[in-house]
Write a protein that holds these residues in place. Structure first.
Motif: not given
Length: 80
Positions: A1-30
């Motif tokens: 399965m190919s996830t394209g550019q978004s998958g490559r950017r997420l996999a190459a991200h140096p701090h994957p916890r930041w991405t999770n933190g943004v999602v959790l922060g958006a939920g808390a902000l909501a």
């Protein structure tokens, strides 16, 4: 399965916890921005946050299947 550019950017991200933190922060902000959050609203936000975290994890994990080792012994460690 190919996830394209978004998958490559997420996999190459140096701090994957930041991405999770943004999602959790958006939920808390909501929840914080609601005038009177109900139990139903909190459950809905929690389910949406969990679904988004699962999507982010799948996109990052399936980013480059060609880079996965072909050997059956890929998960084994070598002594020494």
């Amino acid at each position: 399965m190919s996830t394209g550019q978004s998958g490559r950017r997420l996999a190459a991200h140096p701090h994957p916890r930041w991405t999770n933190g943004v999602v959790l922060g958006a939920g808390a902000l909501a929840l914080v921005l609601r005038n009177r959050p109900t139990v139903g609203a909190a459950v809905l936000v929690a389910v949406l946050v969990m679904a988004l975290l699962a999507v982010v994890a799948v996109l990052a994990a399936a980013a480059d299947p060609a880079a996965a080792p072909e050997s059956d012994e890929a998960g084994l460690t070598r002594p020494g």
